[in-house]
Design a protein around this motif. Structure first.
Motif, PDB file in Angstrom:
ATOM      1  N   ARG A  83       0.843  -1.196   0.000  1.00  0.00           N
ATOM      2  CA  ARG A  83       0.000   0.000   0.000  1.00  0.00           C
ATOM      3  C   ARG A  83       0.878   1.246   0.000  1.00  0.00           C
ATOM      4  O   ARG A  83       1.909   1.301   0.658  1.00  0.00           O
ATOM      5  N   SER A  85       0.382   3.971   1.430  1.00  0.00           N
ATOM      6  CA  SER A  85       0.447   4.615   2.749  1.00  0.00           C
ATOM      7  C   SER A  85       1.583   4.026   3.591  1.00  0.00           C
ATOM      8  O   SER A  85       2.219   4.741   4.385  1.00  0.00           O
ATOM      9  N   GLN A  89       4.707   6.124   5.135  1.00  0.00           N
ATOM     10  CA  GLN A  89       5.046   6.040   6.560  1.00  0.00           C
ATOM     11  C   GLN A  89       6.510   5.670   6.751  1.00  0.00           C
ATOM     12  O   GLN A  89       7.206   6.242   7.597  1.00  0.00           O
TER      13      GLN A  89
END
Length: 224
Positions: A83, A85, A89
């Motif tokens: 992903r 995201s 991160q």
């Protein structure tokens, strides 16, 4: 060059250690986050390969703590997640690169080489110093165009000095970056390897800086 691999999958950990060792790196391993964090916080590594999904302490938390402690070694994150995201991160936590599983080992090795070069200020895959040329892709060293046959430890020593050419490298620093954690380290062996290298390359390419260590000379005296 010294690498830390933090990966809980035993088969993948073993494959990484084998591939990195064959490529000329000294490799330490950890199988959980707590051990990996401790090693990365207390030992000097040239690069870390860090899995995100680890037992005891996850990779993002480890990386965040290293960066808060001003640990600056390059870190490549490994994860089965794909992903966007997770990638954001990881990069925001201080990662230098990101590889999603499954991956091709040659790609990972290329990313390791690139990060090690960049950390020491080199943009190209070939590093030159006087008559010496190091091809980081093939782990091949030539002197005046002729290939030099080196043992694994001779190669590690010379490659480290070429990555850091132009500055004095102490015996202690060489010991810390040439050997795995559980190796019986003896700084006297550095002098032995320096002596062997001087028999294979022009003797004054490696300068002894009294009381400090060694430095590669860009302009050694010409041989007769």
């Amino acid at each position: 060059m010294r690498v830390l691999v933090v990966e809980d999958d035993k088969d993948l950990n073993r494959q990484l250690v084998s591939a990195l060792g064959d490529a000329g790196y000294a490799v330490d391993t950890a199988f959980d986050g707590e051990e990996g964090y401790f090693l990365g916080d207390t030992e000097p590594y040239d690069i870390v390969i860090l899995d995100i999904g680890l037992p005891k302490m996850d990779g993002i938390s480890i990386l965040e703590q290293w960066r808060r402690s001003d640990r600056k070694m390059p870190v490549i994150l490994l994860t089965a997640r794909d992903r966007w995201s997770d990638k954001v991160q990881g990069m925001d936590a201080g990662a230098d690169d990101y590889v999603a599983k499954p991956f091709h080992m040659e790609e990972l090795l290329a990313r390791v080489r690139a990060q090690v070069r960049r950390a020491s200020g080199h943009a190209k895959s070939e590093i030159e110093c006087g008559p010496l040329r190091l091809d980081t892709k093939s782990a091949r060293v030539t002197c005046n165009g002729q290939q030099i046959k080196l043992t694994s430890h001779e190669y590690r020593l010379l490659a480290y000095m070429m990555h850091h050419n132009g500055r004095v490298v102490s015996r202690t620093e060489l010991v810390e970056h040439l050997y795995e954690q559980d190796f019986d380290r003896d700084s006297n062996t550095i002098e032995v390897f320096i002596g062997r290298l001087r028999k294979k390359i022009p003797v004054d390419v490696i300068e002894t800086v009294r009381g400090l260590g060694y430095r590669l000379s860009e302009n050694p005296a010409p041989t007769a």
